[in-house]
Write an enzyme that holds these catalytic residues in place. Structure first.
Site, PDB file in Angstrom:
ATOM      1  N   ARG A   1      48.143  47.725  33.312  1.00  0.00           N
ATOM      2  CA  ARG A   1      48.877  46.448  33.342  1.00  0.00           C
ATOM      3  C   ARG A   1      50.287  46.750  32.854  1.00  0.00           C
ATOM      4  O   ARG A   1      50.486  47.073  31.677  1.00  0.00           O
ATOM      5  CB  ARG A   1      48.182  45.434  32.430  1.00  0.00           C
ATOM      6  CG  ARG A   1      48.803  44.038  32.373  1.00  0.00           C
ATOM      7  CD  ARG A   1      48.014  43.206  31.364  1.00  0.00           C
ATOM      8  NE  ARG A   1      48.452  41.824  31.254  1.00  0.00           N
ATOM      9  CZ  ARG A   1      47.950  40.806  31.943  1.00  0.00           C
ATOM     10  NH1 ARG A   1      46.998  41.022  32.844  1.00  0.00           N
ATOM     11  NH2 ARG A   1      48.379  39.578  31.744  1.00  0.00           N
TER      12      ARG A   1
ATOM     13  N   HIS B   1      49.303  40.750  41.390  1.00  0.00           N
ATOM     14  CA  HIS B   1      48.176  40.583  40.463  1.00  0.00           C
ATOM     15  C   HIS B   1      46.887  40.547  41.292  1.00  0.00           C
ATOM     16  O   HIS B   1      46.185  39.533  41.340  1.00  0.00           O
ATOM     17  CB  HIS B   1      48.354  39.289  39.672  1.00  0.00           C
ATOM     18  CG  HIS B   1      47.545  39.206  38.418  1.00  0.00           C
ATOM     19  ND1 HIS B   1      46.664  40.191  38.023  1.00  0.00           N
ATOM     20  CD2 HIS B   1      47.487  38.231  37.449  1.00  0.00           C
ATOM     21  CE1 HIS B   1      46.093  39.841  36.886  1.00  0.00           C
ATOM     22  NE2 HIS B   1      46.576  38.660  36.520  1.00  0.00           N
TER      23      HIS B   1
ATOM     24  N   GLN C   1      43.304  39.439  39.928  1.00  0.00           N
ATOM     25  CA  GLN C   1      43.201  37.991  39.749  1.00  0.00           C
ATOM     26  C   GLN C   1      42.828  37.320  41.060  1.00  0.00           C
ATOM     27  O   GLN C   1      42.031  36.370  41.086  1.00  0.00           O
ATOM     28  CB  GLN C   1      44.532  37.433  39.239  1.00  0.00           C
ATOM     29  CG  GLN C   1      44.527  35.926  39.038  1.00  0.00           C
ATOM     30  CD  GLN C   1      43.658  35.500  37.883  1.00  0.00           C
ATOM     31  OE1 GLN C   1      43.842  35.975  36.767  1.00  0.00           O
ATOM     32  NE2 GLN C   1      42.705  34.602  38.128  1.00  0.00           N
TER      33      GLN C   1
ATOM     34  N   ASP D   1      50.686  27.995  38.339  1.00  0.00           N
ATOM     35  CA  ASP D   1      50.799  29.060  37.349  1.00  0.00           C
ATOM     36  C   ASP D   1      51.905  28.659  36.388  1.00  0.00           C
ATOM     37  O   ASP D   1      52.702  27.759  36.674  1.00  0.00           O
ATOM     38  CB  ASP D   1      51.133  30.387  38.052  1.00  0.00           C
ATOM     39  CG  ASP D   1      51.058  31.603  37.128  1.00  0.00           C
ATOM     40  OD1 ASP D   1      50.473  31.478  36.025  1.00  0.00           O
ATOM     41  OD2 ASP D   1      51.580  32.666  37.501  1.00  0.00           O
TER      42      ASP D   1
ATOM     43  N   CYS E   1      45.514  30.721  36.760  1.00  0.00           N
ATOM     44  CA  CYS E   1      45.078  32.032  36.263  1.00  0.00           C
ATOM     45  C   CYS E   1      45.137  32.137  34.743  1.00  0.00           C
ATOM     46  O   CYS E   1      44.589  33.084  34.179  1.00  0.00           O
ATOM     47  CB  CYS E   1      45.883  33.152  36.920  1.00  0.00           C
ATOM     48  SG  CYS E   1      47.628  33.182  36.505  1.00  0.00           S
TER      49      CYS E   1
ATOM     50  N   ARG F   1      36.807  37.048  36.691  1.00  0.00           N
ATOM     51  CA  ARG F   1      37.578  38.281  36.587  1.00  0.00           C
ATOM     52  C   ARG F   1      36.629  39.468  36.381  1.00  0.00           C
ATOM     53  O   ARG F   1      36.813  40.532  36.980  1.00  0.00           O
ATOM     54  CB  ARG F   1      38.581  38.194  35.426  1.00  0.00           C
ATOM     55  CG  ARG F   1      39.735  37.224  35.633  1.00  0.00           C
ATOM     56  CD  ARG F   1      40.706  37.716  36.701  1.00  0.00           C
ATOM     57  NE  ARG F   1      41.292  38.995  36.382  1.00  0.00           N
ATOM     58  CZ  ARG F   1      42.319  39.193  35.545  1.00  0.00           C
ATOM     59  NH1 ARG F   1      42.891  38.155  34.952  1.00  0.00           N
ATOM     60  NH2 ARG F   1      42.785  40.408  35.322  1.00  0.00           N
TER      61      ARG F   1
END
Length: 316
Positions: free
Chosen positions: A106, A133, A136, A229, A269, A297
């Site tokens: 990440r 991402h 996700q 988001d 998310c 996830r």
């Protein structure tokens, strides 16, 4: 450990073909029902998890998932490693590739992730970069499938700041799934023309579509899935006040959600900021599936890891 094929990576959403995306989602559903059925890291083999950005869901879901896959989740402290500062990405990749079976990273730059993949000799997974991402999105698509059945043909409205990794990933992954994507945001806050073209080329093959809009009501009208988001992505906290003023009309309120299909579901998310990009009564309301999404996830990432290990070993 010996490899039969070049390592397979998951760096961006379109690294999976439509058939492969379906295969991974099917595997995720199976592993959610039977968590210990896949053991690609039995031994245990280690998986390096490196976090250069804040993390909650990504760290806990990968750690739990790797353990369920028979592996050892090895936390590599990003600040101590100083990847790209203390030593080059290439040298770190060469070291890690001789110690671990997979690298999960990440970080900020997509180009650094690509260097890690080029030099590690083992599968590399994007656990979030500034550009994409993808893990996700596998979790998001798994959640939509659970609540809606088939993905192809569904309409997804994404409202707010779409000029970020989630906007890009929804375009690519949604197009791969044959969905109709409507992204709505203020001028300057949509994905690049190049990203729309990249997703549009996929959609042309899958029967999906991708559209960028300024009008959030048009985007949400009749949608099956509504997504938002945070307006302030990691690293942009100094822009918070200015961003709130720009994005306020795009807040996912009950009034805006009322334009969607009556059985529409809401995704976020996380982390979420109630009263800003999403109203408390929406995220905590009956159409919200964000907690399923957060749990998924783990199941989604287990499927990605298992798929990559099988592809790399030549077992596909």
């Amino acid at each position: 450990m010996p490899r039969h094929h070049a390592p397979r990576h998951f760096l961006a959403d379109d690294d999976l073909s439509p058939d492969e995306q379906t295969q991974v989602l099917d595997l995720a559903a199976r592993l959610k029902a039977a968590p210990y059925d896949a053991r690609p890291y039995a031994g245990p083999q280690s998986v390096a998890m490196i976090f250069d950005k804040p993390t909650l869901r990504t760290q806990v879901s990968f750690a739990a998932g790797i353990a369920e896959l028979g592996g050892n989740p090895m936390l590599v402290e990003g600040r101590l490693a100083g990847i790209g500062v203390r030593e080059s990405v290439e040298d770190v990749a060469r070291v890690l590739g001789r110690q671990v079976a997979t690298v999960v990273w990440r970080t900020f730059e997509q180009s650094d992730l690509e260097l890690m993949a080029r030099f590690s000799g083992v599968p590399v997974v994007n656990a979030l970069t500034d550009e994409f991402h993808p893990c996700q999105l596998i979790a998001d698509l798994l959640t939509v499938r659970e609540h809606k059945g088939a993905l192809a043909g569904l309409t997804v409205a994404y409202v707010g700041d779409a000029a970020n990794n989630m906007g890009n990933s929804w375009l690519l992954a949604g197009a791969t799934a044959g969905m109709h994507l409507r992204l709505a945001g203020p001028q300057g806050y949509l994905p690049s023309d190049g990203m729309f073209a990249r997703a549009g080329a996929i959609a042309a093959r899958t029967g999906g579509s991708v559209t960028g809009l300024a009008d959030q009501v048009v985007a949400v009208t009749g949608a099956d899935v509504v997504v938002t988001d945070t307006w302030v992505s990691m690293g942009r906290e100094d822009e918070e006040a200015a961003r709130e003023a720009v994005f306020a009309p795009y807040s996912l309120t009950q009034d805006l959600l009322a334009h969607a299909a009556p059985d529409a579901i809401v995704l976020h998310c996380l982390p979420a900021y109630r009263g800003k990009e999403i109203a408390a009564e929406v995220i905590d309301g009956p159409q919200s599936v964000v907690w399923d999404e957060a749990e998924n996830r783990r199941h989604a990432q287990k499927a990605v890891l298992t798929f990559l290990m099988e592809q790399t070993a030549g077992d596909s």
